[in-house]
Write an enzyme that holds these catalytic residues in place. Sequence first.
Site, PDB file in Angstrom:
ATOM      1  N   SER A   1      35.220  48.563  50.794  1.00 32.26           N
ATOM      2  CA  SER A   1      35.149  47.707  49.604  1.00 32.26           C
ATOM      3  C   SER A   1      34.599  46.326  49.940  1.00 32.26           C
ATOM      4  O   SER A   1      35.140  45.629  50.801  1.00 32.26           O
ATOM      5  CB  SER A   1      36.551  47.522  49.017  1.00 32.26           C
ATOM      6  OG  SER A   1      36.960  48.685  48.366  1.00 32.26           O
TER       7      SER A   1
ATOM      8  N   HIS B   1      31.523  49.387  45.556  1.00 27.42           N
ATOM      9  CA  HIS B   1      31.000  50.598  46.214  1.00 27.42           C
ATOM     10  C   HIS B   1      29.741  51.018  45.451  1.00 27.42           C
ATOM     11  O   HIS B   1      29.830  51.580  44.352  1.00 27.42           O
ATOM     12  CB  HIS B   1      32.041  51.723  46.183  1.00 27.42           C
ATOM     13  CG  HIS B   1      33.226  51.468  47.066  1.00 27.42           C
ATOM     14  ND1 HIS B   1      33.354  52.020  48.317  1.00 27.42           N
ATOM     15  CD2 HIS B   1      34.322  50.691  46.883  1.00 27.42           C
ATOM     16  CE1 HIS B   1      34.494  51.611  48.869  1.00 27.42           C
ATOM     17  NE2 HIS B   1      35.097  50.800  48.012  1.00 27.42           N
TER      18      HIS B   1
ATOM     19  N   HIS C   1      37.235  58.045  46.949  1.00 31.87           N
ATOM     20  CA  HIS C   1      38.671  57.932  47.207  1.00 31.87           C
ATOM     21  C   HIS C   1      39.407  59.046  46.477  1.00 31.87           C
ATOM     22  O   HIS C   1      39.021  59.437  45.364  1.00 31.87           O
ATOM     23  CB  HIS C   1      39.203  56.577  46.718  1.00 31.87           C
ATOM     24  CG  HIS C   1      38.493  55.386  47.295  1.00 31.87           C
ATOM     25  ND1 HIS C   1      37.310  54.909  46.787  1.00 31.87           N
ATOM     26  CD2 HIS C   1      38.814  54.585  48.336  1.00 31.87           C
ATOM     27  CE1 HIS C   1      36.917  53.857  47.497  1.00 31.87           C
ATOM     28  NE2 HIS C   1      37.806  53.644  48.442  1.00 31.87           N
TER      29      HIS C   1
ATOM     30  N   TYR D   1      42.168  58.750  44.981  1.00 26.67           N
ATOM     31  CA  TYR D   1      42.736  58.259  43.715  1.00 26.67           C
ATOM     32  C   TYR D   1      41.721  58.253  42.576  1.00 26.67           C
ATOM     33  O   TYR D   1      42.097  58.111  41.404  1.00 26.67           O
ATOM     34  CB  TYR D   1      43.349  56.855  43.882  1.00 26.67           C
ATOM     35  CG  TYR D   1      42.370  55.758  44.233  1.00 26.67           C
ATOM     36  CD1 TYR D   1      41.474  55.253  43.293  1.00 26.67           C
ATOM     37  CD2 TYR D   1      42.345  55.215  45.503  1.00 26.67           C
ATOM     38  CE1 TYR D   1      40.565  54.258  43.617  1.00 26.67           C
ATOM     39  CE2 TYR D   1      41.449  54.209  45.842  1.00 26.67           C
ATOM     40  CZ  TYR D   1      40.562  53.741  44.898  1.00 26.67           C
ATOM     41  OH  TYR D   1      39.664  52.769  45.227  1.00 26.67           O
ATOM     42  N   GLU D   2      40.431  58.402  42.899  1.00 24.58           N
ATOM     43  CA  GLU D   2      39.421  58.471  41.834  1.00 24.58           C
ATOM     44  C   GLU D   2      39.496  59.820  41.120  1.00 24.58           C
ATOM     45  O   GLU D   2      38.820  60.028  40.119  1.00 24.58           O
ATOM     46  CB  GLU D   2      38.022  58.272  42.417  1.00 24.58           C
ATOM     47  CG  GLU D   2      37.776  56.858  42.922  1.00 24.58           C
ATOM     48  CD  GLU D   2      36.419  56.721  43.610  1.00 24.58           C
ATOM     49  OE1 GLU D   2      35.402  56.650  42.914  1.00 24.58           O
ATOM     50  OE2 GLU D   2      36.389  56.685  44.863  1.00 24.58           O
TER      51      GLU D   2
ATOM     52  N   ALA E   1      38.482  47.877  53.582  1.00 22.42           N
ATOM     53  CA  ALA E   1      39.260  46.689  53.258  1.00 22.42           C
ATOM     54  C   ALA E   1      40.714  47.139  53.274  1.00 22.42           C
ATOM     55  O   ALA E   1      41.040  48.174  52.697  1.00 22.42           O
ATOM     56  CB  ALA E   1      38.877  46.196  51.868  1.00 22.42           C
TER      57      ALA E   1
ATOM     58  N   MET F   1      43.742  52.822  51.198  1.00 21.70           N
ATOM     59  CA  MET F   1      43.709  54.059  50.406  1.00 21.70           C
ATOM     60  C   MET F   1      42.503  54.935  50.747  1.00 21.70           C
ATOM     61  O   MET F   1      42.019  55.687  49.907  1.00 21.70           O
ATOM     62  CB  MET F   1      43.666  53.695  48.907  1.00 21.70           C
ATOM     63  CG  MET F   1      44.726  52.700  48.479  1.00 21.70           C
ATOM     64  SD  MET F   1      44.349  52.027  46.842  1.00 21.70           S
ATOM     65  CE  MET F   1      45.469  50.611  46.782  1.00 21.70           C
ATOM     66  N   SER F   2      41.997  54.792  51.965  1.00 14.69           N
ATOM     67  CA  SER F   2      40.792  55.568  52.314  1.00 14.69           C
ATOM     68  C   SER F   2      40.812  55.927  53.797  1.00 14.69           C
ATOM     69  O   SER F   2      41.867  55.961  54.420  1.00 14.69           O
ATOM     70  CB  SER F   2      39.546  54.721  52.014  1.00 14.69           C
ATOM     71  OG  SER F   2      39.430  53.661  52.943  1.00 14.69           O
TER      72      SER F   2
ATOM     73  N   ASN G   1      43.795  40.852  52.582  1.00 11.04           N
ATOM     74  CA  ASN G   1      44.947  40.162  51.979  1.00 11.04           C
ATOM     75  C   ASN G   1      46.183  40.573  52.772  1.00 11.04           C
ATOM     76  O   ASN G   1      46.158  41.574  53.489  1.00 11.04           O
ATOM     77  CB  ASN G   1      45.114  40.602  50.513  1.00 11.04           C
ATOM     78  CG  ASN G   1      45.181  42.109  50.390  1.00 11.04           C
ATOM     79  OD1 ASN G   1      44.148  42.786  50.342  1.00 11.04           O
ATOM     80  ND2 ASN G   1      46.372  42.656  50.405  1.00 11.04           N
TER      81      ASN G   1
ATOM     82  N   HIS H   1      42.141  43.582  43.190  1.00 11.37           N
ATOM     83  CA  HIS H   1      40.922  44.070  43.860  1.00 11.37           C
ATOM     84  C   HIS H   1      39.856  42.969  43.962  1.00 11.37           C
ATOM     85  O   HIS H   1      39.047  42.967  44.900  1.00 11.37           O
ATOM     86  CB  HIS H   1      40.386  45.302  43.115  1.00 11.37           C
ATOM     87  CG  HIS H   1      39.286  46.020  43.841  1.00 11.37           C
ATOM     88  ND1 HIS H   1      39.436  46.556  45.108  1.00 11.37           N
ATOM     89  CD2 HIS H   1      37.995  46.291  43.486  1.00 11.37           C
ATOM     90  CE1 HIS H   1      38.300  47.120  45.495  1.00 11.37           C
ATOM     91  NE2 HIS H   1      37.408  46.972  44.523  1.00 11.37           N
TER      92      HIS H   1
HETATM   93  C1  R1P Z   1      41.827  48.423  46.809  1.00  7.04           C
HETATM   94  O1  R1P Z   1      41.529  47.081  46.620  1.00  7.04           O
HETATM   95  C2  R1P Z   1      40.655  49.213  47.319  1.00  7.04           C
HETATM   96  O2  R1P Z   1      40.130  48.570  48.511  1.00  7.04           O
HETATM   97  C3  R1P Z   1      40.187  49.463  49.616  1.00  7.04           C
HETATM   98  C4  R1P Z   1      41.336  50.400  49.245  1.00  7.04           C
HETATM   99  O3  R1P Z   1      41.341  51.604  49.986  1.00  7.04           O
HETATM  100  C5  R1P Z   1      41.120  50.612  47.776  1.00  7.04           C
HETATM  101  O4  R1P Z   1      40.113  51.546  47.522  1.00  7.04           O
HETATM  102  O5  R1P Z   1      38.933  50.125  49.619  1.00  7.04           O
HETATM  103  P1  R1P Z   1      38.246  50.823  50.888  1.00  7.04           P
HETATM  104  O6  R1P Z   1      39.324  51.458  51.676  1.00  7.04           O
HETATM  105  O7  R1P Z   1      37.282  51.803  50.340  1.00  7.04           O
HETATM  106  O8  R1P Z   1      37.553  49.730  51.658  1.00  7.04           O
END
Ligand code: R1P
Length: 272
Positions: A30, A61, A83, A85-86, A113, A211-212, A235, A247
Amino acid sequence: MQELQKIKEAAEFIKARIPFIPDVAIILGSGLGILADEVEEKIEIPYSEIPHFPVSTVQGHAGKFIFGKLEDKNVLLMNGRFHFYEGYSMKEVTLPIRVFKMLGVKKLIVTNAAGGVNTNFKPGDLMIIKDHINFSMANPLIGRNIDEFGPRFPDMSNAYDKELVELAKKVAQKVEVPVVEGVYFMLTGPNYETPAEIRAIRKLGGDAVGMSTVPEVIVANHCGIKVLGISCITNMAAGILDQPLNHEEVIETSMKVREKFIRLVKGIVKEM
Ligand code: R1P
């Protein structure tokens, strides 16, 4: 259609459009899509054009592959990941990794992130991932094993390749980008964690939460692609500071670290 067939068709489509085998693939987390600006002799392929590919739905993204030269190496950037969660299945989330394998990719840099769980971290830190904890309660390898890619029960004891971790730390010193090291903890999201969950994650050994990444790393290990992982601590996780998470802040911090993130990744790619 069989999964393997879908992967083959996506890979064939891409192969016909690129003039080289990528030395390294890089998944951009992200707000970290800025690395794409550094690529020379770019060829862009939006996911929407690739057969069987999902599309990116998350802010920060972009939803396209960028092929080209970075530090004289042939690279494939994935600007926008999928992801769980999508609403995508774990197989859809990790489809690109198997496509990378079919393109001949041997090394992968995953970036993300993440929220800082380790209280010694601060926003803007770059964390070299030394291991992960899969707390998503799901796994992309569930289902019939595709033996062409790897074994039913893959080893995960070197999930984040030790040599690449050492290389990343050496490069970090050389290019004067301070890094921290830690364990990435995955929950599915999309809600951010509660303060109690963060305390639990800390007790379980997580240093950063997101979350990834984990599904991608499992599938890369399954098919023998070596992985290096870098988290941008955007953060502090819930309960550490008395402030709500969002976000926008995640994207904002990724933008702030752009210069050192680019310097580090370019340095690593050069030495790979
Ligand atoms: C939350 O702010 C998003 O940022 C991160 C988290 O996993 C979530 O998707 O994104 P990336 O892991 O894709 O960087």
